[in-house]
Structures are given as structure tokens and as C-alpha cells.
Enzyme design. Structure first.
Site, PDB file in Angstrom:
ATOM      1  N   LYS A 263       0.856  -1.190   0.000  1.00  0.00           N
ATOM      2  CA  LYS A 263       0.000   0.000   0.000  1.00  0.00           C
ATOM      3  C   LYS A 263       0.890   1.238   0.000  1.00  0.00           C
ATOM      4  CE  LYS A 263      -3.126   2.676   3.044  1.00  0.00           C
ATOM      5  NZ  LYS A 263      -3.976   2.688   4.259  1.00  0.00           N
ATOM      6  N   ASP A 268      -2.639  10.261   3.489  1.00  0.00           N
ATOM      7  CA  ASP A 268      -4.030   9.850   3.685  1.00  0.00           C
ATOM      8  C   ASP A 268      -4.751  10.880   4.558  1.00  0.00           C
ATOM      9  OD1 ASP A 268      -6.435   8.594   4.044  1.00  0.00           O
ATOM     10  OD2 ASP A 268      -5.659   6.977   5.323  1.00  0.00           O
ATOM     11  N   LYS A 275     -10.122  12.918   8.126  1.00  0.00           N
ATOM     12  CA  LYS A 275      -9.610  12.596   9.458  1.00  0.00           C
ATOM     13  C   LYS A 275      -9.582  13.841  10.326  1.00  0.00           C
ATOM     14  CE  LYS A 275      -6.448   8.873   8.014  1.00  0.00           C
ATOM     15  NZ  LYS A 275      -7.066   7.776   8.770  1.00  0.00           N
ATOM     16  N   ASP A 286       1.732   6.595   5.320  1.00  0.00           N
ATOM     17  CA  ASP A 286       0.736   5.589   4.932  1.00  0.00           C
ATOM     18  C   ASP A 286       1.172   4.793   3.695  1.00  0.00           C
ATOM     19  OD1 ASP A 286      -1.597   4.304   5.609  1.00  0.00           O
ATOM     20  OD2 ASP A 286      -2.904   5.650   4.475  1.00  0.00           O
ATOM     21  N   ARG A 349      -7.516  -0.512   1.224  1.00  0.00           N
ATOM     22  CA  ARG A 349      -8.035  -1.772   0.685  1.00  0.00           C
ATOM     23  C   ARG A 349      -8.489  -1.613  -0.761  1.00  0.00           C
ATOM     24  NH1 ARG A 349     -12.349  -1.981   5.476  1.00  0.00           N
ATOM     25  NH2 ARG A 349     -10.640  -0.809   6.405  1.00  0.00           N
TER      26      ARG A 349
END
Ligand code: BES
Ligand code: MN
Ligand code: ZN
Length: 497
Positions: A263, A268, A275, A286, A349
């Protein structure tokens, strides 16, 4: 980035200047070579006065007495010498590095009473020194320390050992491992304004110099392949995504490759499901999974591993924007399966779904292992001493766990199953990208499993171990480089001709 100490190897002769570092074993004390560095015999008394029992990583640091050519004599404890395993030698190197401080000329006496310190052990000590010495100081324009002292010049270190030429040879390979770990740490520490998806792909492309073949897929090419899940994440950023395919073919030509997938979310924000501000800066890390895969490819190529290995990293930035994807959007992945995006912050994901499918489809690998800073929930479950291991294959899980014990990058296997899989069912599409708060790391893994078919696969959730984990003997940096030595070990132990 840090200046590295120069390490060389020589046969034992009592050092004539600088700092002498000797090893002390619990119960057995000092070797004859160690005693020869201390003709005045000040160590035994110092041990007594300071109640030094030679426990692992404990140390006594003395100013050399009048008449000695040395500046300092340092004794470092190894604990019970007979109990020293592979990871201990790396950690011992780290403990020694911590004691060197401002020493310029350092001699390390790699001898213990009753235990052979062989070339592999000596090389591991050297590796531990280099990893401990790493710090990310690229952007420090003033290099003096808190006391205003000039920066430490990298020390000249000589390791005095029984077989210097064999140690030098072993160290050449260790150096490659160290470089791979440091590459991973640098990539993770680098801020996202400097390291975007395109820049990450360019860094990975530098592996060509080591004989790795590197392809970089652009947005257009990914669109043609139907990677709607990865592209949905990327669409909120002005910086275009990249999928990097690295191949090291050191094995038999017909041998199926093993594959590692990372990943690579360079930052992010969470996207529209944004967030909170506190701690968001950590999300520059990330891409720890992608960094580990890149570092691993470096290690394997540097030591010319006799294996066919594919490394794939999905590099994107997750931003809120007028063009960002929304909660409720439905995207079509390369597999053809549709995904309802409930939360744009569950983006890793989505990236991995297409990267895994692409990898399986193109290479039919022996196995796939993905690494990802995937969920905060894995830290709730395991803290940061273990990474989460999720897998459809017991043999692969056992091999990974064993490799992690050796390198001290420990893994804890988590459950999977139909009960968890159904958490990501939705009436609107084939699946949704979140499964609720409970068992959040597991439903994330179930999501990934829907993109691996029957191929042996393992997913390592490294959110707690790749960044911001506690300092250790061999890592003082925010980014640990978790996974590089672990996976090198796995390949070395089981997948080379
Ligand atoms: N990158 C984060 C996970 C993370 C959090 C890594 C903290 C390292 C430190 C991931 O993309 C994420 O945001 N996960 C969400 C998933 C949730 C929305 C289902 C999480 O863990 O909160
Ligand atoms: Mn996220
Ligand atoms: Zn993320």
C-alpha cells in the site's frame, strides 16, 4: 541520509587510540583479548562498583587511566553468551553504537570467552551499528546538537575479530540489507510534499541500477485495465497515481515468482470522510507497505537472490476535493466486482484490491504477501509490538511467523472466516469498503481476500509497527523499515534454489 560510520575488520591487536569497546558475558566475564585492552585492570573494579552484571545491552563507560593510549574503555554486556541468537547480534550492534557517542576512532573487540563470534555474527553486529546510527536529518539545516557542539563525524570503526576477511565478505551482504531497510525508512520519513506518487515511482525506478526491471503504469494505463477501485481513491488528488511493477529474476527461468504488494498512500487525509487534525501528519507514512516492498527488492537484488520475485506498489494520494469520490459512490474494480465506498478513509483496501488482482492475473505467483498500514484497529488489538497476520494458508503463515521471530519483526496471526466476510456485504453492490468498528482489521482483511482467489496469500497489517513504534536497539527513527528484513529472511529460508 545520515552520514554512516566506516566499518572495517582486522585481526585482534590491542588498540592504540580512541575508544575500545569490549564485550562482557554474564557469568563468564571478559575474553583474553578484552583483558588485553585493559592492562591496568580497571574494568573488574568498575564492574563491582557499578554493580554491572553484563546483562544484555548494559554498559560501563570508563575514561582510560593515566598512561593508556586510549581515550575510553567501554564494556558492553551480552547477557548469557550461549543464549545469543541471530537477532541478538544485530541488537548488540545497536547497543554498541549507542555507547560510541562522540568516539572518532573506535575498536570493537568481537570476542567472548567460550563462544565463537563468527563472520556472520560480526557482520550482524556491524549491521546493527548502521541501523542504530540512522537518523532522518535531510531537512535539518543546522546540524549541531543540543549543547551547540559540532556534529558527530561518522566514527571510524574497526571490528577486531578472528577471521576479518570472512567477516568482510559476510558484511558485504549485510550492507545490502541495511541499505534496503534504510531505503524503506527514508521513503516513509520523507514528507508527502516531496514524495508524491510520481516521485515514489521514480525512487523505485532507481532499482534498475541493481538489475531490477521496473515498469511504471500511468493513470491512463490503469484505466484501460479497469482499476476503478485504485483510481477512485486517486481522483481527489491533483497528483496522478502510479502502479509500479518491479521484477527480480534471479531464479530458474520457468519458476513461478513469489509476489509482494504494498500500500503506497503517500498521504491519507481520509478524503471526504476526512480525518481529525490531531496526528494527521503521521499519514505521510501511509506508504509504509510500499516502502517495505521497495526496500525488500533492493535487498534481494543487492545480494542477487536466487529467486524470481515480483514487487508491486500502488502509489496514490487520498485527498478531499471537488473531484474526490464520495461516500456512497460505487466503483468497479479490475476484478469486475463492484464496491460501495461507505467511507473514503478506508482507501488502502481499494488500492490493494486492484494491485492484488493485477498481480495474480498477470503473474500467477506462488504466493502473494501484501503489506499495508491498513487499519487503526490493528493497534487496538495488538499495540505496536506485533503486526497483524491474516492468511488463507497455514504453511505460509507459519513460515512468516518463524521469520519474524528470527528478525524480531514479530507477527501475530488473526482469525478470518465467513462470519467476518459477511460484514462487508451490502445491498447496493458486491461489497462495501467498511465492515463497522468491531473487528475492523479482520473485515479489512476479508475485503482483500475477495481479490486473491485461491492463491496462497498473507496480509500484514503494519499500521502499528511501520511508523511511530517505540525506539529499539536498532531503530531510533519514527519509521522502522518494518518488513524488509522479515521478508528477506522468508525468501532466503524457503524460496531460493
Ligand atoms: N491509513 C489508515 C490506517 C492507519 C491509522 C495507519 C493510523 C496508521 C496509523 C487507513 O487508511 C484508515 O484510515 N483506516 C480506517 C478505516 C476505517 C475508516 C474503516 C481506520 O483505521 O480508522
Ligand atoms: Mn484511510
Ligand atoms: Zn490509509
Amino acid at each position: 541520509m545520515t552520514l554512516r560510520p566506516a566499518i572495517s575488520f582486522a585481526k585482534f591487536a590491542a588498540p592504540k587510540k580512541g575508544v575500545a569497546v569490549v564485550l562482557a558475558a554474564e557469568g563468564d566475564g571478559l575474553s583474553d583479548a578484552a583483558k588485553a585492552c585493559d592492562p591496568a585492570g580497571i574494568l573488574p573494579r568498575a564492574f563491582e562498583v557499578s554493580e554491572f552484571k553484563a546483562k544484555f545491552a548494559g554498559a560501563v563507560d570508563l575514561i582510560a587511566p593515566e598512561g593508556s593510549p586510549l581515550d575510553r574503555i567501554v564494556a558492553v554486556g551480552v547477557g548469557k553468551a550461549s543464549a545469543l541468537g541471530e537477532a541478538c547480534w544485530w541488537r548488540l550492534g545497536g547497543s554498541i553504537a549507542a555507547q560510541i557517542k562522540k568516539g572518532k576512532d573506535v575498536s570493537i573487540v568481537a570476542e567472548l570467552p567460550g563462544v565463537t563470534v563468527g563472520p556472520a555474527e560480526v557482520a550482524s553486529i556491524a549491521g546493527g551499528i548502521l541501523l542504530r546510527n540512522y537518523s532522518f536529518d535531510t531537512y535539518k539545516t543546522k546540524k549541531e546538537d543540543a549543547n551547540g557542539a559540532a556534529p558527530d563525524k561518522p566514527a571510524r570503526i574497526t571490528i577486531l575479530c578472528a577471521n576479518p576477511s570472512a567477516a568482510k565478505k559476510a558484511f558485504a551482504e549485510t550492507q545490502g540489507t541495511v541499505d534496503g531497510v534504510i531505503l524503506a525508512r527514508d521513503l516513509v520519513n520523507e514528507p508527502a510534499n516531496i514524495l508524491g506518487p510520481v516521485e515514489f515511482a521514480a525512487k523505485a525506478s532507481e532499482l534498475k541500477e541493481l538489475g531490477v526491471s521496473v515498469e511504471v503504469l500511468t493513470e491512463k494505463e490503469m484505466r484501460k485495465l479497469g482499476m476503478g477501485a485504485l483510481l477512485g481513491v486517486a481522483q481527489g488528488s491533483v497528483r496522478p497515481p502510479r502502479l509500479v511493477v518491479m521484477q527480480w529474476n534471479g531464479g530458474k527461468p520457468k519458476d513461478k515468482p513469489v509476489a509482494f504488494i504494498g500500500k503506497g498512500v503517500v498521504f491519507d487525509t481520509g478524503g471526504i470522510s476526512i480525518k481529525q487534525a490531531a496526528g494527521m501528519e503521521d499519514m505521510k507514512g501511509d506508504m509504509g507497505g510500499a516502502a517495505a516492498v521497495t526496500g525488500l527488492m533492493h535487498v534481494l537484488a543487492a545480494r542477487k537472490a536466487k529467486a524470481n520475485v515480483v514487487g508491486i506498489i500502488g502509489c496514490v494520494e487520498n485527498m478531499p476535493d471537488g473531484n474526490a469520490q464520495r461516500p456512497g459512490d460505487i466503483v468497479t474494480s479490475m476484478s469486475g466486482q463492484t464496491i460501495e465506498v461507505i467511507n473514503t478513509d478506508a482507501e488502502g483496501r481499494l488500492v490493494l484490491a486492484d494491485a492484488l488482482w493485477y498481480c495474480n492475473d498477470r503473474f500467477q505467483p506462488k504466493f502473494m504477501i501484501d503489506l499495508a498500514t491498513l487499519t487503526g484497529a490493528i493497534m487496538v488489538a495488538l499495540g505496536n509490538a506485533y503486526a497483524g497476520l491474516f492468511s488463507n494458508n497455514d504453511e505460509l503463515s507459519e513460515r512468516l511467523t518463524a521469520a519474524g521471530q528470527v528478525t524480531q519483526e514479530r507477527l501475530w496471526r488473526m482469525p478470518m472466516g465467513a462470519e467476518y466476510d459477511k460484514m462487508i456485504d451490502t445491498k447496493n453492490a458486491d461489497m462495501k469498503n467498511t465492515g463497522g468498528r468491531h473487528g475492523g482489521s479482520i473485515s479489512a482483511a476479508q475485503f482483500l481476500q475477495r481479490f486473491v482467489k485461491e492463491t496462497p496469500w498473507a496480509h500484514l497489517d503494519i499500521a502499528g509497527t511501520a511508523i511511530s513504534s517505540p525506539a529499539t536497539e536498532i531503530n531510533q527513527s519514527w519509521a522502522s523499515g518494518f518488513g524488509v528484513r522479515l521478508l528477506d529472511r522468508l525468501v532466503r529460508d524457503h524460496y531460493e534454489d
